[in-house]
Design a protein around this motif. Structure first.
Motif, PDB file in Angstrom:
ATOM      1  N   SER A  81       0.818  -1.215   0.000  1.00 34.93           N
ATOM      2  CA  SER A  81       0.000   0.000   0.000  1.00 34.93           C
ATOM      3  C   SER A  81       0.852   1.266   0.000  1.00 34.93           C
ATOM      4  CB  SER A  81      -0.948   0.012   1.208  1.00 34.93           C
ATOM      5  OG  SER A  81      -0.221  -0.029   2.425  1.00 34.93           O
ATOM      6  N   LEU A  82       1.944   1.277   0.770  1.00 33.31           N
ATOM      7  CA  LEU A  82       2.770   2.474   0.874  1.00 33.31           C
ATOM      8  C   LEU A  82       3.553   2.744  -0.403  1.00 33.31           C
ATOM      9  CD1 LEU A  82       4.185   2.357   4.516  1.00 33.31           C
ATOM     10  CD2 LEU A  82       2.300   3.719   3.627  1.00 33.31           C
ATOM     11  N   LYS A 123      -3.129   3.271  -2.620  1.00 34.23           N
ATOM     12  CA  LYS A 123      -3.393   4.331  -1.633  1.00 34.23           C
ATOM     13  C   LYS A 123      -4.579   5.184  -2.053  1.00 34.23           C
ATOM     14  CE  LYS A 123       0.900   5.861  -1.507  1.00 34.23           C
ATOM     15  NZ  LYS A 123       2.078   6.696  -1.127  1.00 34.23           N
ATOM     16  N   LYS A 124      -4.650   5.502  -3.327  1.00 34.63           N
ATOM     17  CA  LYS A 124      -5.748   6.316  -3.833  1.00 34.63           C
ATOM     18  C   LYS A 124      -7.078   5.572  -3.692  1.00 34.63           C
ATOM     19  CE  LYS A 124      -7.172   8.896  -7.966  1.00 34.63           C
ATOM     20  NZ  LYS A 124      -6.820   9.231  -9.382  1.00 34.63           N
ATOM     21  N   LYS A 157      -8.211   5.561  -0.095  1.00 29.44           N
ATOM     22  CA  LYS A 157      -8.774   6.852   0.298  1.00 29.44           C
ATOM     23  C   LYS A 157     -10.217   6.985  -0.188  1.00 29.44           C
ATOM     24  CE  LYS A 157      -4.385   9.402   0.452  1.00 29.44           C
ATOM     25  NZ  LYS A 157      -3.545  10.455  -0.196  1.00 29.44           N
TER      26      LYS A 157
END
Length: 309
Positions: free
Chosen positions: A286-287, A293-294, A297
């Protein structure tokens, strides 16, 4: 086989015999296990609900996260409960069952990592044919093959145990049932079976690890012809895969390439691949991945809006 049933249960020594240390470990490993479940479930949920993560790479990633949940759940809950138990026991058949699922999910993960490396090879080295080669049917077959391969690998490992008589000692210097500590309790010579285990487990891990590293070397060499932006994105993705491959295969090779001998550090290494690796995988993927990540969110925003309604 009759001698085998002379032992009806095994006793684990666990990670520590100090009551205060065990209480501290109970809290620590409970929190780690919750983080493993939440992190990997979040990856699965994000991939399933996000249209932007519909490519084969994320399809394989969701399966990998699911396998991490299953793999960790094979040993960690029992470990956590045993921290609060005076006597850490498991039945003979419970031990065999745990051994089977440990190697089943471990085998599936090793083959899934191989599939993911092949996916990256096709995506980077044959981009024009990627959608044709890695179509939905092919992806399904590759994942199915990984599960079948894990089953065959695990079944062959468990069948080796049925050839061993357990006629007396039943104390396992570990926190779960695995081949090396069980070999120490057998009442017969385990040299030949140990060699078979090396061939099926240790040597297989080395071969897959070598193939994976070679594939990533080919990918990196191919990236020299890419633009700087394409090279950066590909390196970010491949970097995540390489990190996970090393984290997974490193401990496996260390443990299963020498099953006839056990070391005091083996339990700490086992903690690494049963707890730490499943914990780190969601963080690594994920990082280092902007798309994941998008999507996370967006999932968080949708969840928040539903809660407000």
């Amino acid at each position: 086989m009759a001698d085998t049933y002379n032992v009806t249960e095994f006793v684990f020594l666990g990670l520590s015999s100090n009551p205060d240390v065990q209480k501290a470990f109970f809290v620590i490993f409970l929190l780690l296990y919750i983080a493993i479940l939440l992190g990997n479930f979040l990856i699965v949920l994000t991939v399933m609900t996000s249209r932007s993560l519909s490519s084969p790479m994320y399809f394989f990633l969701s399966h990998l996260s699911f396998v991490e949940i299953c793999s960790s759940s094979t040993t960690t809950p029992k470990l956590i409960l045993d921290f609060m138990a005076e006597r850490k026991t498991i039945s003979f058949w419970g031990c065999i069952t745990q051994l089977f699922f440990i190697h089943f999910f471990g085998g599936v993960e090793s083959f899934l990592l191989t599939v993911m490396a092949y996916d990256r090879y096709v995506a980077i080295c044959k981009p024009l044919n990627y959608t044709t080669i890695m179509n939905r049917q092919v992806c399904g077959i590759l994942v199915g093959t990984a599960w079948v391969g894990g089953f065959v690998h695990s079944l062959s490992q468990v069948l080796l145990i049925f050839h061993l008589p357990f006629c007396g000692p039943n104390v396992i210097d570990h926190y779960f049932c695995d081949l090396p500590p069980l070999f120490k309790l057998a009442c017969s010579d385990t040299f030949l079976i140990g060699l078979l285990t090396v061939a099926n487990g240790g040597a297989l891990s080395v071969i897959i690890f070598a193939v994976l590293l070679a594939s990533y070397v080919i990918i990196l060499l191919h990236l020299r012809a890419k633009s700087s932006e394409g090279r950066r994105k590909a390196l970010s993705t491949c970097g995540s895969h390489i990190t996970v491959v090393i984290l997974f295969f490193g401990p496996c090779i260390f443990i299963y390439l020498r099953p006839s001998t056990t070391l005091s550090v083996d339990k700490m290494v086992a903690v690494f691949y049963t707890v730490i690796t499943p914990l780190l995988n969601p963080v690594i993927y994920s990082l280092r991945n902007a798309e994941v990540k998008k999507a996370m969110k967006k999932l968080w925003v949708r969840t928040t809006k539903l809660d407000e309604k």
